[in-house]
Scaffold this motif. Sequence first.
Motif, PDB file in Angstrom:
ATOM      1  N   PRO A 181     104.031  54.518  97.943  1.00 54.20           N
ATOM      2  CA  PRO A 181     104.824  53.555  98.798  1.00 54.20           C
ATOM      3  C   PRO A 181     104.878  52.220  97.819  1.00 54.20           C
ATOM      4  CG  PRO A 181     102.848  54.354  99.879  1.00 54.20           C
ATOM      5  CD  PRO A 181     102.601  55.071  98.762  1.00 54.20           C
ATOM      6  N   GLU A 182     105.685  51.256  98.619  1.00 53.57           N
ATOM      7  CA  GLU A 182     105.964  50.095  97.667  1.00 53.57           C
ATOM      8  C   GLU A 182     104.758  49.407  97.405  1.00 53.57           C
ATOM      9  OE1 GLU A 182     108.490  46.236  98.584  1.00 53.57           O
ATOM     10  OE2 GLU A 182     109.579  48.143  98.946  1.00 53.57           O
ATOM     11  N   ASP A 183     103.912  49.071  98.415  1.00 54.40           N
ATOM     12  CA  ASP A 183     102.649  48.632  98.249  1.00 54.40           C
ATOM     13  C   ASP A 183     101.594  48.927  97.156  1.00 54.40           C
ATOM     14  OD1 ASP A 183     103.332  47.009 100.428  1.00 54.40           O
ATOM     15  OD2 ASP A 183     102.069  47.820 101.758  1.00 54.40           O
ATOM     16  N   GLY A 184     101.711  50.183  96.731  1.00 57.28           N
ATOM     17  CA  GLY A 184     101.104  50.890  95.645  1.00 57.28           C
ATOM     18  C   GLY A 184     101.556  51.163  94.473  1.00 57.28           C
ATOM     19  N   ALA A 185     102.609  50.376  94.244  1.00 59.20           N
ATOM     20  CA  ALA A 185     103.462  50.522  92.975  1.00 59.20           C
ATOM     21  C   ALA A 185     102.772  50.377  91.778  1.00 59.20           C
ATOM     22  CB  ALA A 185     104.764  49.791  92.968  1.00 59.20           C
ATOM     23  N   ALA A 186     101.681  49.062  91.610  1.00 58.46           N
ATOM     24  CA  ALA A 186     101.140  48.916  90.551  1.00 58.46           C
ATOM     25  C   ALA A 186     100.033  50.214  90.187  1.00 58.46           C
ATOM     26  CB  ALA A 186     100.164  47.658  91.077  1.00 58.46           C
ATOM     27  N   LEU A 187      99.583  50.933  91.185  1.00 64.78           N
ATOM     28  CA  LEU A 187      98.803  51.940  90.730  1.00 64.78           C
ATOM     29  C   LEU A 187      99.330  53.105  89.747  1.00 64.78           C
ATOM     30  CD1 LEU A 187      97.219  52.628  94.373  1.00 64.78           C
ATOM     31  CD2 LEU A 187      96.201  51.844  92.364  1.00 64.78           C
ATOM     32  N   LEU A 188     100.840  53.162  89.649  1.00 63.16           N
ATOM     33  CA  LEU A 188     101.694  54.038  88.900  1.00 63.16           C
ATOM     34  C   LEU A 188     101.374  53.568  87.298  1.00 63.16           C
ATOM     35  CD1 LEU A 188     104.923  54.766  90.666  1.00 63.16           C
ATOM     36  CD2 LEU A 188     102.663  56.411  90.685  1.00 63.16           C
ATOM     37  N   ASP A 189     100.830  52.395  87.199  1.00 61.72           N
ATOM     38  CA  ASP A 189     100.487  51.920  85.659  1.00 61.72           C
ATOM     39  C   ASP A 189      99.267  52.926  85.105  1.00 61.72           C
ATOM     40  OD1 ASP A 189     102.365  50.018  86.109  1.00 61.72           O
ATOM     41  OD2 ASP A 189     100.974  48.300  86.423  1.00 61.72           O
ATOM     42  N   HIS A 190      98.418  53.366  86.129  1.00 67.32           N
ATOM     43  CA  HIS A 190      97.273  54.006  85.550  1.00 67.32           C
ATOM     44  C   HIS A 190      97.942  55.334  84.869  1.00 67.32           C
ATOM     45  CE1 HIS A 190      94.258  51.369  87.166  1.00 67.32           C
ATOM     46  NE2 HIS A 190      94.786  51.525  88.335  1.00 67.32           N
ATOM     47  N   PHE A 191      99.194  55.905  85.265  1.00 70.77           N
ATOM     48  CA  PHE A 191      99.761  56.970  84.742  1.00 70.77           C
ATOM     49  C   PHE A 191     100.609  56.538  83.553  1.00 70.77           C
ATOM     50  CE2 PHE A 191      98.490  57.887  88.929  1.00 70.77           C
ATOM     51  CZ  PHE A 191      97.890  59.297  88.851  1.00 70.77           C
ATOM     52  N   ASP A 192     100.665  55.445  83.202  1.00 72.79           N
ATOM     53  CA  ASP A 192     101.412  54.921  81.907  1.00 72.79           C
ATOM     54  C   ASP A 192     100.981  55.729  80.532  1.00 72.79           C
ATOM     55  OD1 ASP A 192     102.901  53.573  79.946  1.00 72.79           O
ATOM     56  OD2 ASP A 192     102.313  51.672  80.361  1.00 72.79           O
ATOM     57  N   LEU A 193     101.879  56.593  79.966  1.00 72.54           N
ATOM     58  CA  LEU A 193     101.604  57.023  78.821  1.00 72.54           C
ATOM     59  C   LEU A 193     101.136  56.263  77.711  1.00 72.54           C
ATOM     60  CD1 LEU A 193     103.853  60.269  78.884  1.00 72.54           C
ATOM     61  CD2 LEU A 193     101.413  59.792  79.865  1.00 72.54           C
ATOM     62  N   ASP A 194     101.418  54.900  77.509  1.00 67.96           N
ATOM     63  CA  ASP A 194     101.204  54.266  76.585  1.00 67.96           C
ATOM     64  C   ASP A 194      99.675  54.004  76.348  1.00 67.96           C
ATOM     65  OD1 ASP A 194     103.770  53.459  76.011  1.00 67.96           O
ATOM     66  OD2 ASP A 194     103.904  51.622  77.089  1.00 67.96           O
ATOM     67  N   HIS A 195      98.924  54.510  77.261  1.00 67.39           N
ATOM     68  CA  HIS A 195      97.522  54.520  77.259  1.00 67.39           C
ATOM     69  C   HIS A 195      96.973  55.917  76.583  1.00 67.39           C
ATOM     70  CE1 HIS A 195      96.973  50.921  79.730  1.00 67.39           C
ATOM     71  NE2 HIS A 195      97.964  51.310  80.712  1.00 67.39           N
ATOM     72  N   PHE A 196      97.667  56.848  76.530  1.00 69.43           N
ATOM     73  CA  PHE A 196      97.649  58.014  76.173  1.00 69.43           C
ATOM     74  C   PHE A 196      97.888  58.077  74.596  1.00 69.43           C
ATOM     75  CE2 PHE A 196      98.700  59.252  80.609  1.00 69.43           C
ATOM     76  CZ  PHE A 196      97.322  58.809  81.119  1.00 69.43           C
ATOM     77  N   ASP A 197      97.140  59.075  73.926  1.00 71.38           N
ATOM     78  CA  ASP A 197      97.526  59.255  72.446  1.00 71.38           C
ATOM     79  C   ASP A 197      98.716  60.452  72.459  1.00 71.38           C
ATOM     80  OD1 ASP A 197      95.772  61.025  69.915  1.00 71.38           O
ATOM     81  OD2 ASP A 197      97.432  59.693  69.959  1.00 71.38           O
ATOM     82  N   LEU A 198      99.761  59.936  72.454  1.00 75.27           N
ATOM     83  CA  LEU A 198     101.134  60.940  72.469  1.00 75.27           C
ATOM     84  C   LEU A 198     101.719  60.950  70.901  1.00 75.27           C
ATOM     85  CD1 LEU A 198     103.030  59.685  75.621  1.00 75.27           C
ATOM     86  CD2 LEU A 198     101.452  61.768  75.242  1.00 75.27           C
ATOM     87  N   ASP A 199     101.079  60.181  70.059  1.00 75.93           N
ATOM     88  CA  ASP A 199     101.429  60.175  68.638  1.00 75.93           C
ATOM     89  C   ASP A 199     101.419  61.603  68.020  1.00 75.93           C
ATOM     90  OD1 ASP A 199     101.817  57.422  68.527  1.00 75.93           O
ATOM     91  OD2 ASP A 199      99.895  56.926  67.670  1.00 75.93           O
TER      92      ASP A 199
END
Length: 109
Positions: free
Chosen positions: A88-106
């Motif tokens: 929901p809109e109120d939880g949008a910031a939680l999707l930042d935890h799934f941001d692949l910039d935090h993962f080793d995609l190199d």
Amino acid sequence: MGVDVPIACSLPLSSARTQLGEWRQLLATQAVSAARVSPTEISLRLRDDLDQIGAIIRLAQREKACCPFFDFAIRIEAETITLRISVPEDGAALLDHFDLDHFDLDRFG
């Protein structure tokens, strides 16, 4: 009119952190790319690995049990498998935890 589900996790903080770590570890090896579809939805293209897709499904089920405001969907196309996560809109910031910039995609080069 839909029922509002509170933006809350039923897990103790330490368990929630552990589960987030599981997401990061699993997606670091299984997500090929990510796109923020909207402020409340992210789309993750997955590797074609049935065993690991099963692990993602089981983890999504556990996440849904403690955080019922999350919605998960797997889309199967001829050449791709995609996990879509929305909140929901109120939880949008939680999707930042799934941001692949935090993962080793190199290493996916």
